[in-house]
Design a protein around this motif. Structure first.
Motif, PDB file in Angstrom:
ATOM      1  N   HIS A  60       0.852  -1.195   0.000  1.00 58.76           N
ATOM      2  CA  HIS A  60       0.000   0.000   0.000  1.00 58.76           C
ATOM      3  C   HIS A  60       0.891   1.249   0.000  1.00 58.76           C
ATOM      4  O   HIS A  60       1.938   1.282   0.667  1.00 58.76           O
ATOM      5  CB  HIS A  60      -0.905  -0.004   1.230  1.00 58.76           C
ATOM      6  N   PRO A  61       0.513   2.293  -0.726  1.00 57.69           N
ATOM      7  CA  PRO A  61       1.366   3.495  -0.806  1.00 57.69           C
ATOM      8  C   PRO A  61       1.667   4.140   0.540  1.00 57.69           C
ATOM      9  O   PRO A  61       2.711   4.791   0.693  1.00 57.69           O
ATOM     10  CB  PRO A  61       0.549   4.444  -1.701  1.00 57.69           C
ATOM     11  N   SER A  62       0.782   3.976   1.518  1.00 56.95           N
ATOM     12  CA  SER A  62       1.016   4.618   2.813  1.00 56.95           C
ATOM     13  C   SER A  62       1.876   3.779   3.750  1.00 56.95           C
ATOM     14  O   SER A  62       2.227   4.232   4.840  1.00 56.95           O
ATOM     15  CB  SER A  62      -0.319   4.909   3.505  1.00 56.95           C
ATOM     16  N   TYR A  63       2.232   2.571   3.344  1.00 55.40           N
ATOM     17  CA  TYR A  63       2.980   1.682   4.229  1.00 55.40           C
ATOM     18  C   TYR A  63       4.454   2.060   4.261  1.00 55.40           C
ATOM     19  O   TYR A  63       5.082   2.272   3.215  1.00 55.40           O
ATOM     20  CB  TYR A  63       2.833   0.227   3.790  1.00 55.40           C
ATOM     21  N   HIS A 218       1.527   2.072   8.765  1.00 54.64           N
ATOM     22  CA  HIS A 218       0.909   2.971   7.796  1.00 54.64           C
ATOM     23  C   HIS A 218       1.111   4.411   8.271  1.00 54.64           C
ATOM     24  O   HIS A 218       0.783   4.742   9.407  1.00 54.64           O
ATOM     25  CB  HIS A 218      -0.582   2.665   7.647  1.00 54.64           C
ATOM     26  N   TYR A 219       1.626   5.221   7.406  1.00 51.94           N
ATOM     27  CA  TYR A 219       1.824   6.633   7.736  1.00 51.94           C
ATOM     28  C   TYR A 219       0.494   7.365   7.696  1.00 51.94           C
ATOM     29  O   TYR A 219      -0.312   7.187   6.773  1.00 51.94           O
ATOM     30  CB  TYR A 219       2.791   7.292   6.756  1.00 51.94           C
ATOM     31  N   GLU A 220       0.264   8.203   8.727  1.00 52.22           N
ATOM     32  CA  GLU A 220      -0.914   9.056   8.784  1.00 52.22           C
ATOM     33  C   GLU A 220      -0.453  10.479   9.064  1.00 52.22           C
ATOM     34  O   GLU A 220       0.251  10.719  10.057  1.00 52.22           O
ATOM     35  CB  GLU A 220      -1.865   8.608   9.903  1.00 52.22           C
ATOM     36  N   GLU A 221      -0.810  11.389   8.215  1.00 53.44           N
ATOM     37  CA  GLU A 221      -0.417  12.776   8.416  1.00 53.44           C
ATOM     38  C   GLU A 221      -0.907  13.277   9.774  1.00 53.44           C
ATOM     39  O   GLU A 221      -2.062  13.098  10.132  1.00 53.44           O
ATOM     40  CB  GLU A 221      -0.986  13.659   7.315  1.00 53.44           C
ATOM     41  N   GLY A 222       0.009  13.878  10.525  1.00 47.25           N
ATOM     42  CA  GLY A 222      -0.331  14.376  11.848  1.00 47.25           C
ATOM     43  C   GLY A 222      -0.178  13.341  12.939  1.00 47.25           C
ATOM     44  O   GLY A 222      -0.320  13.662  14.116  1.00 47.25           O
ATOM     45  N   GLY A 223       0.105  12.084  12.563  1.00 43.43           N
ATOM     46  CA  GLY A 223       0.310  11.047  13.563  1.00 43.43           C
ATOM     47  C   GLY A 223       1.725  11.084  14.108  1.00 43.43           C
ATOM     48  O   GLY A 223       2.541  11.941  13.760  1.00 43.43           O
ATOM     49  N   ILE A 224       2.051  10.102  14.939  1.00 40.51           N
ATOM     50  CA  ILE A 224       3.357  10.105  15.592  1.00 40.51           C
ATOM     51  C   ILE A 224       4.430   9.433  14.739  1.00 40.51           C
ATOM     52  O   ILE A 224       5.616   9.663  14.916  1.00 40.51           O
ATOM     53  CB  ILE A 224       3.274   9.423  16.981  1.00 40.51           C
ATOM     54  N   ALA A 557      -2.642  -5.507  12.516  1.00 42.32           N
ATOM     55  CA  ALA A 557      -3.650  -4.476  12.314  1.00 42.32           C
ATOM     56  C   ALA A 557      -3.054  -3.122  12.615  1.00 42.32           C
ATOM     57  O   ALA A 557      -2.172  -2.977  13.446  1.00 42.32           O
ATOM     58  CB  ALA A 557      -4.838  -4.730  13.236  1.00 42.32           C
ATOM     59  N   SER A 558      -3.491  -2.125  11.919  1.00 41.41           N
ATOM     60  CA  SER A 558      -2.944  -0.791  12.112  1.00 41.41           C
ATOM     61  C   SER A 558      -4.059   0.220  12.197  1.00 41.41           C
ATOM     62  O   SER A 558      -5.206  -0.054  11.861  1.00 41.41           O
ATOM     63  CB  SER A 558      -2.023  -0.411  10.950  1.00 41.41           C
ATOM     64  N   ALA A 559      -3.696   1.403  12.669  1.00 37.55           N
ATOM     65  CA  ALA A 559      -4.675   2.478  12.743  1.00 37.55           C
ATOM     66  C   ALA A 559      -5.197   2.811  11.364  1.00 37.55           C
ATOM     67  O   ALA A 559      -6.382   3.093  11.179  1.00 37.55           O
ATOM     68  CB  ALA A 559      -4.018   3.705  13.381  1.00 37.55           C
ATOM     69  N   ALA A 560      -4.298   2.757  10.360  1.00 34.98           N
ATOM     70  CA  ALA A 560      -4.727   3.085   9.009  1.00 34.98           C
ATOM     71  C   ALA A 560      -5.735   2.065   8.503  1.00 34.98           C
ATOM     72  O   ALA A 560      -6.686   2.407   7.803  1.00 34.98           O
ATOM     73  CB  ALA A 560      -3.517   3.129   8.077  1.00 34.98           C
ATOM     74  N   GLU A 561      -5.560   0.765   8.880  1.00 29.96           N
ATOM     75  CA  GLU A 561      -6.522  -0.238   8.454  1.00 29.96           C
ATOM     76  C   GLU A 561      -7.880   0.008   9.097  1.00 29.96           C
ATOM     77  O   GLU A 561      -8.917  -0.190   8.461  1.00 29.96           O
ATOM     78  CB  GLU A 561      -6.011  -1.627   8.832  1.00 29.96           C
ATOM     79  N   SER A 562      -7.883   0.423  10.359  1.00 28.73           N
ATOM     80  CA  SER A 562      -9.148   0.728  11.014  1.00 28.73           C
ATOM     81  C   SER A 562      -9.863   1.854  10.298  1.00 28.73           C
ATOM     82  O   SER A 562     -11.076   1.815  10.085  1.00 28.73           O
ATOM     83  CB  SER A 562      -8.901   1.113  12.481  1.00 28.73           C
ATOM     84  N   ALA A 563      -9.092   2.874   9.943  1.00 27.61           N
ATOM     85  CA  ALA A 563      -9.691   3.986   9.225  1.00 27.61           C
ATOM     86  C   ALA A 563     -10.167   3.544   7.849  1.00 27.61           C
ATOM     87  O   ALA A 563     -11.223   3.975   7.371  1.00 27.61           O
ATOM     88  CB  ALA A 563      -8.678   5.120   9.086  1.00 27.61           C
TER      89      ALA A 563
END
Length: 710
Positions: A60-63, A218-224, A557-563
């Protein structure tokens, strides 16, 4: 023994145990720090697949396929510590590694339970992912309910008490948990226990190992987490941190006792403090400037040291766009109020080398700082080139070095700030200079080496011989450390030597076999020397590990998958054109999925319904990815209801590439008022273009107001 129960008695660090990627001893860690080495690396597709990460996930591109790997986490000397093979297998590797590192730290300190009556343990550990991802997914080891063996081996409650039981320690044994600041809080509690006379020696530290280790995120903008897998504290390109794995423990003793007992002192803990931000911040997960500044000031007061004396600060330094500038402001405020800062006070963060070790981050910062004071050298800061524009280094007394810098350091400090607001700070000074001694008496000294079995004795003799070669070690210090600072076991090699060089030759020659009988050994007087660092016990490296069943190895499982799951159920509501009603329905359904509350309505208060800043990051990321909109976090920090979130997103749609006009926050029946000056200045400093200063927000400003992460 001098039991001085004064409130601010100094505490000596007399032993260090460390287990991190690329280093299993403090000297090895120091070599890596000076060399600018990093444990963070990119994982290959083969490694990710072997770890159980689905291909669809890591492609996935965000991984971001980056992290750290602590070698040998399956290995454990179960027989040495009295574990059955099954008990060892169902015990979290965090507990096993903390137990072994505790032994190693005590040997480094030359402390044995038999000679020290009250040794305390103050420990922190991360949640057991081994139980969740290994034991629970293995049909043979999956517990029916939760049996005691699995509970004791994996629950946080038992990490300190199990060390106390296995090693025979009779001081306080406490598990300390305050998220990222846990191990520095544990150190603070250990200091208080020593000052109060509850403990004569204390072990304090933490361990954090997440399985599988070879998995990214997974990278999330504004995350840690970092966008590119690198941690760049205080740098303009910083975008977050990377997960670390490791363990660190320090052994503490009242300074007066340590000096009197001839202990080797790495550094001195002059003072420490802890506090909490309370509600005076943007949200539960956000940092608080006032709380951080207050705890730094309190630690300086406890140490009785002016800020102008502090030549180095090991910062929390996660490399996040929000956390670093806030930490810099809090440090500047506290130091200015306490007579500083010192000219050219250097800043650093070990997270760029090891990643973020969660509950163990604080103790690794203390270990690094103790080594800095011992060597009077500041290692280079990895990942730093140009300062974050919101960290005005050029207009301050602080500096960040990118090459090793040798300098006289009279004091240094360490910060650790926990998710949820528990802050910790401590002040360290160099070890006191030791008095000159005459040369050791020219006579034979009794050298005693013991182990549990012949094989271990042979390996220990080889390690000792190697450590003695080429080093100028006093024979009285060698004899004293082996006699007073090691636990005695059944297998023994005992001989007389006039020098450490002669001792090395005998160890080389016999390799654990019996030395020639010497009837005069028993008549040799006990050596009176100082304790020194020597190789520790050679533990067996036997694997004790439970793998998940192949059918259940379904990845992490990741936060990005939940989203993404929320986005999937809501995606039918998103249309190609931006229809206001469809947009509102999409945002509402996404919020319902993320919060697990089907009763949410557009006028619901997002935060009062259980939302946190991290949840908001997921919601914004989902909307941005679904609509392919350049939507950032700017402008959301003052909004509370879901309808207000929708209005702001609509404004971004209507004004692409421009800062959206501010959405007025108003609650029925309440007057709105302008953002206070301090909050407005913070807002303008950290979120450029995020809204006009005249924007208004709810009077109930103590509730969650803005996004933010540690």
């Amino acid at each position: 023994m001098n039991i001085d129960t004064s409130d601010n008695q100094s505490i000596a660090i007399i032993g260090i145990g460390v287990r991190v990627p690329l280093a299993r001893t403090a000297p090895a860690l120091w070599d890596n720090l000076i060399a600018g080495a990093t444990a963070i690396r990119r994982f290959s597709a083969a490694e990710l697949t072997a770890a159980g990460v689905p291909r669809a996930q890591f492609e996935h591109p965000s991984y971001v396929p980056y992290g750290t790997e602590l070698a040998g986490i399956a290995d454990f000397d179960a027989e040495f510590f009295g574990f059955s093979p099954r008990e060892a297998k169902v015990t979290d590797p965090q507990q096993r590694i903390f137990l072994q590192t505790a032994w190693e730290a005590m040997e480094d300190a030359g402390v044995t339970p038999a000679r020290t009556p009250r040794i305390g343990v103050f420990a922190a550990t991360t949640m057991s992912t081994y139980m969740l991802r290994n034991l629970q997914r293995n049909s043979e080891f999956r517990p029916d309910g939760l049996d005691y063996q699995t509970l004791i081996g994996n629950d946080k409650d038992f990490i300190a008490t199990r060390v106390a039981f296995k090693l025979g320690l009779t001081g306080p044994a406490l598990t300390v948990q305050s998220a990222c600041s846990s191990s520095l809080v544990a150190i603070h509690q250990a200091v208080r226990s020593l000052r109060a006379g509850e403990s004569d020696v204390a072990l304090a530290g933490g361990v954090s190992i997440v399985t599988p280790q070879l998995a990214g995120y997974h990278y999330e903008e504004g995350g840690i987490h970092s966008r590119d897998g690198q941690c760049r504290p205080f740098d303009k390109d910083a975008s977050g941190t990377v997960r670390g794995n490791g363990c660190g423990i320090i052994v503490l003793k009242r300074l007066s006792d340590a000096v009197a007992d001839g202990d080797r002192i790495h550094a001195v803990l002059a003072g420490s403090a802890i506090n909490n931000d309370g509600s005076d911040k943007m949200g539960f997960t956000a940092p608080g400037i006032a709380g951080q500044a207050a705890v730094i000031g309190a630690a300086l007061t406890d140490a009785g040291i002016a800020a102008s004396e502090i030549g180095y600060v090991e910062t929390h330094g996660t490399g996040t766009a929000l956390g670093d500038p806030l930490e810099f402001r809090a440090l500047s405020r506290a130091h200015t109020a306490a007579g500083g800062p010192a000219p050219d006070c250097m800043l650093g963060s070990i997270k760029a080398n090891l990643g973020h070790l969660d509950v163990a981050a604080g103790v690794l910062g203390v270990i690094k700082t103790a080594l800095i004071l011992s060597n009077q050298t500041v290692p280079p800061q990895l990942g730093f080139e140009t300062a974050n524009p919101h960290v005005p280094l050029g207009r301050s007394a602080y500096d960040i070095n990118t090459e090793p810098v040798a300098r006289e350091l009279r004091a240094a400090a360490v910060s650790s700030f926990g998710l949820g607001g528990t802050n910790a700070h401590c002040v360290l000074t160099p070890a006191p200079q030791l008095a000159e001694r005459p040369e050791p008496e020219a006579r034979p000294y009794r050298i005693t080496v013991t182990a549990r079995d012949r094989n271990a004795l042979t390996r220990l003799c080889e390690a000792l011989a190697g450590a003695l070669r080429g080093r100028s070690i006093r024979i009285d210090d060698l004899a004293h450390t082996l006699a007073e600072g090691r636990t005695a076991f059944a297998e023994k090699l005992e001989f007389a030597a006039h020098s450490s060089a002669e001792a090395a030759e005998i160890l080389d020659r016999h390799h654990g076999d019996s030395a020639p009988a010497n009837p005069n050994l028993a008549n040799l007087p006990a050596a009176r020397g100082r304790k020194i660092s020597l190789p520790g016990y050679p533990f067996d490296a036997t694997p004790h590990w439970v793998d998940p069943d192949p059918a259940t190895s379904d990845g992490v499982a990741s936060a990005a998958e939940s989203a993404s799951a929320a986005a999937t159920s809501a995606s039918a509501l998103a249309g190609a054109a931006v229809d206001p009603d469809r947009l509102a329905a999409f945002v509402l359904e996404t919020a319902r999925q993320l919060l697990g509350d089907e009763a949410l309505q557009l006028d619901s208060d997002f935060y009062a319904s259980g939302g946190q800043s991290m949840t908001l990051v997921r919601l914004v990321s989902t909307v941005r990815d679904t609509y392919e909109l350049p939507l950032g976090l700017e402008g959301f920090e003052r909004l509370r209801t879901i309808e207000q979130l929708v209005q702001h997103i609509r404004l971004v749609f209507e004004n692409p590439g421009q800062a959206a006009p501010a959405v007025c926050h108003h609650r029925p029946g309440r007057r709105t008022r302008a953002i206070p000056g301090a909050a407005r200045r913070w807002h303008q400093l950290l979120l450029p273009g995020a809204g006009h200063p005249s924007a208004r927000y709810a009077s109930d400003h103590r509730l969650h107001r803005r996004t933010g992460h540690r």
